[in-house]
Write a protein that holds these residues in place. Sequence first.
Motif, PDB file in Angstrom:
ATOM      1  N   GLU A 107      29.509  64.914  50.490  1.00  2.06           N
ATOM      2  CA  GLU A 107      30.250  63.762  50.995  1.00  2.06           C
ATOM      3  C   GLU A 107      30.957  64.066  52.317  1.00  2.06           C
ATOM      4  OE1 GLU A 107      33.905  61.044  49.417  1.00  2.06           O
ATOM      5  OE2 GLU A 107      32.432  61.705  47.931  1.00  2.06           O
ATOM      6  N   ALA A 108      31.573  65.240  52.422  1.00  2.12           N
ATOM      7  CA  ALA A 108      32.254  65.608  53.676  1.00  2.12           C
ATOM      8  C   ALA A 108      31.239  65.770  54.802  1.00  2.12           C
ATOM      9  CB  ALA A 108      33.059  66.892  53.498  1.00  2.12           C
ATOM     10  N   GLY A 109      30.073  66.320  54.483  1.00  2.33           N
ATOM     11  CA  GLY A 109      29.022  66.468  55.477  1.00  2.33           C
ATOM     12  C   GLY A 109      28.488  65.128  55.937  1.00  2.33           C
ATOM     13  N   ALA A 110      28.327  64.210  55.001  1.00  5.07           N
ATOM     14  CA  ALA A 110      27.864  62.862  55.350  1.00  5.07           C
ATOM     15  C   ALA A 110      28.878  62.180  56.255  1.00  5.07           C
ATOM     16  CB  ALA A 110      27.627  62.038  54.091  1.00  5.07           C
ATOM     17  N   ALA A 111      30.142  62.337  55.940  1.00  5.99           N
ATOM     18  CA  ALA A 111      31.189  61.732  56.769  1.00  5.99           C
ATOM     19  C   ALA A 111      31.155  62.318  58.175  1.00  5.99           C
ATOM     20  CB  ALA A 111      32.564  61.954  56.137  1.00  5.99           C
ATOM     21  N   ARG A 112      30.879  63.601  58.283  1.00  2.86           N
ATOM     22  CA  ARG A 112      30.822  64.257  59.597  1.00  2.86           C
ATOM     23  C   ARG A 112      29.644  63.718  60.406  1.00  2.86           C
ATOM     24  NH1 ARG A 112      33.243  64.653  63.081  1.00  2.86           N
ATOM     25  NH2 ARG A 112      32.782  66.185  64.617  1.00  2.86           N
ATOM     26  N   VAL A 113      28.480  63.609  59.773  1.00  4.89           N
ATOM     27  CA  VAL A 113      27.301  63.071  60.465  1.00  4.89           C
ATOM     28  C   VAL A 113      27.574  61.629  60.893  1.00  4.89           C
ATOM     29  CG1 VAL A 113      24.869  62.410  60.213  1.00  4.89           C
ATOM     30  CG2 VAL A 113      25.650  64.619  59.344  1.00  4.89           C
ATOM     31  N   GLN A 114      28.180  60.845  60.010  1.00 10.49           N
ATOM     32  CA  GLN A 114      28.515  59.458  60.347  1.00 10.49           C
ATOM     33  C   GLN A 114      29.416  59.398  61.572  1.00 10.49           C
ATOM     34  OE1 GLN A 114      30.326  57.926  56.789  1.00 10.49           O
ATOM     35  NE2 GLN A 114      28.454  58.141  55.604  1.00 10.49           N
ATOM     36  N   ALA A 115      30.416  60.240  61.596  1.00 13.70           N
ATOM     37  CA  ALA A 115      31.360  60.236  62.721  1.00 13.70           C
ATOM     38  C   ALA A 115      30.678  60.644  64.017  1.00 13.70           C
ATOM     39  CB  ALA A 115      32.535  61.173  62.425  1.00 13.70           C
ATOM     40  N   ILE A 116      29.860  61.673  63.963  1.00 12.74           N
ATOM     41  CA  ILE A 116      29.174  62.141  65.170  1.00 12.74           C
ATOM     42  C   ILE A 116      28.314  61.028  65.752  1.00 12.74           C
ATOM     43  CG2 ILE A 116      27.344  63.689  66.004  1.00 12.74           C
ATOM     44  CD1 ILE A 116      28.542  65.799  64.017  1.00 12.74           C
ATOM     45  N   PHE A 117      27.529  60.370  64.901  1.00 13.32           N
ATOM     46  CA  PHE A 117      26.644  59.328  65.410  1.00 13.32           C
ATOM     47  C   PHE A 117      27.421  58.083  65.831  1.00 13.32           C
ATOM     48  CE2 PHE A 117      23.347  62.127  64.291  1.00 13.32           C
ATOM     49  CZ  PHE A 117      22.240  61.721  65.014  1.00 13.32           C
ATOM     50  N   ALA A 118      28.459  57.731  65.110  1.00 13.97           N
ATOM     51  CA  ALA A 118      29.262  56.559  65.491  1.00 13.97           C
ATOM     52  C   ALA A 118      29.940  56.788  66.833  1.00 13.97           C
ATOM     53  CB  ALA A 118      30.300  56.255  64.418  1.00 13.97           C
ATOM     54  N   GLN A 119      30.480  57.979  67.032  1.00 14.55           N
ATOM     55  CA  GLN A 119      31.215  58.279  68.261  1.00 14.55           C
ATOM     56  C   GLN A 119      30.297  58.485  69.462  1.00 14.55           C
ATOM     57  OE1 GLN A 119      33.358  61.752  67.008  1.00 14.55           O
ATOM     58  NE2 GLN A 119      34.800  60.582  65.768  1.00 14.55           N
ATOM     59  N   GLN A 120      29.082  58.962  69.214  1.00 12.45           N
ATOM     60  CA  GLN A 120      28.243  59.324  70.342  1.00 12.45           C
ATOM     61  C   GLN A 120      27.067  58.378  70.566  1.00 12.45           C
ATOM     62  OE1 GLN A 120      27.669  63.648  70.683  1.00 12.45           O
ATOM     63  NE2 GLN A 120      29.299  63.892  69.174  1.00 12.45           N
ATOM     64  N   VAL A 121      26.579  57.712  69.541  1.00 10.56           N
ATOM     65  CA  VAL A 121      25.498  56.733  69.715  1.00 10.56           C
ATOM     66  C   VAL A 121      26.075  55.327  69.825  1.00 10.56           C
ATOM     67  CG1 VAL A 121      23.387  55.762  68.707  1.00 10.56           C
ATOM     68  CG2 VAL A 121      23.829  58.212  68.527  1.00 10.56           C
ATOM     69  N   GLY A 122      27.182  55.081  69.157  1.00 10.76           N
ATOM     70  CA  GLY A 122      27.820  53.762  69.202  1.00 10.76           C
ATOM     71  C   GLY A 122      28.076  53.247  70.606  1.00 10.76           C
ATOM     72  N   PRO A 123      28.669  54.059  71.490  1.00  8.58           N
ATOM     73  CA  PRO A 123      28.920  53.580  72.851  1.00  8.58           C
ATOM     74  C   PRO A 123      27.636  53.230  73.616  1.00  8.58           C
ATOM     75  CG  PRO A 123      30.302  55.468  72.383  1.00  8.58           C
ATOM     76  CD  PRO A 123      29.334  55.341  71.234  1.00  8.58           C
ATOM     77  N   VAL A 124      26.551  53.927  73.336  1.00  4.02           N
ATOM     78  CA  VAL A 124      25.277  53.609  73.991  1.00  4.02           C
ATOM     79  C   VAL A 124      24.847  52.202  73.574  1.00  4.02           C
ATOM     80  CG1 VAL A 124      22.822  54.203  74.156  1.00  4.02           C
ATOM     81  CG2 VAL A 124      24.550  56.019  74.161  1.00  4.02           C
ATOM     82  N   ALA A 125      24.883  51.945  72.287  1.00  3.39           N
ATOM     83  CA  ALA A 125      24.489  50.617  71.793  1.00  3.39           C
ATOM     84  C   ALA A 125      25.412  49.535  72.357  1.00  3.39           C
ATOM     85  CB  ALA A 125      24.507  50.595  70.265  1.00  3.39           C
ATOM     86  N   ARG A 126      26.701  49.813  72.365  1.00  6.60           N
ATOM     87  CA  ARG A 126      27.670  48.832  72.877  1.00  6.60           C
ATOM     88  C   ARG A 126      27.404  48.505  74.342  1.00  6.60           C
ATOM     89  NH1 ARG A 126      31.238  50.773  70.077  1.00  6.60           N
ATOM     90  NH2 ARG A 126      31.968  52.443  71.418  1.00  6.60           N
TER      91      ARG A 126
END
Length: 186
Positions: A107-126
């Motif tokens: 669960e902690a690993g999943a949260a970390r992957v989620q955060a990495i992609f949200a923080q770094q791929v999210g702005p590209v999509a936005r």
Amino acid sequence: MMTVRRSDATRAAILEAARERFASDGYERATIRAIARDAGIDPSMVMRYYGNKEKLFAAASEIEIGLPDLGAVPARHLGVVLVTHFLERWEHDEALTAMLRVGVTNEAGAARVQAIFAQQVGPVARGVCPDPADAPRRAALVSSQILGMALARYVLRLPPAVEMTPEEIVAWLGPTVQRYLTAEEP
């Protein structure tokens, strides 16, 4: 001066051992003792630098995807550029594969992957999708393609995914990622 260098080398050895141990054993089974043994140091040094297993995991899973400057890339080429970038990173960075392994088992690993992609791929999509309010959903779709291929190729090692050349993967995934980022509607 020598103490600083030794300290940096010790921290680097701990983080490398932690990434490998978390990847092979998962978060729950990885121990501070095993990580210290792998790093060739006393467990008290791990505790000195990181305090506890949770903080060590957070430090070991701090991964910068290192997206290229996309400002100069024509919007119609973003899918190809992103897929190419991720493939190059995964081909040369075991830390990403280790993080993916932990992310699917913990669960902690999943949260970390989620955060990495949200923080770094999210702005590209936005920055490129027709409706910025839809950016989180589009970033999730992009991540599903990138992480799905990484899981198939580098973790599960499915023969057809492993046998494909990077160029073939880019040709297949690039247009899909592009559509997720810039299409008006499905």
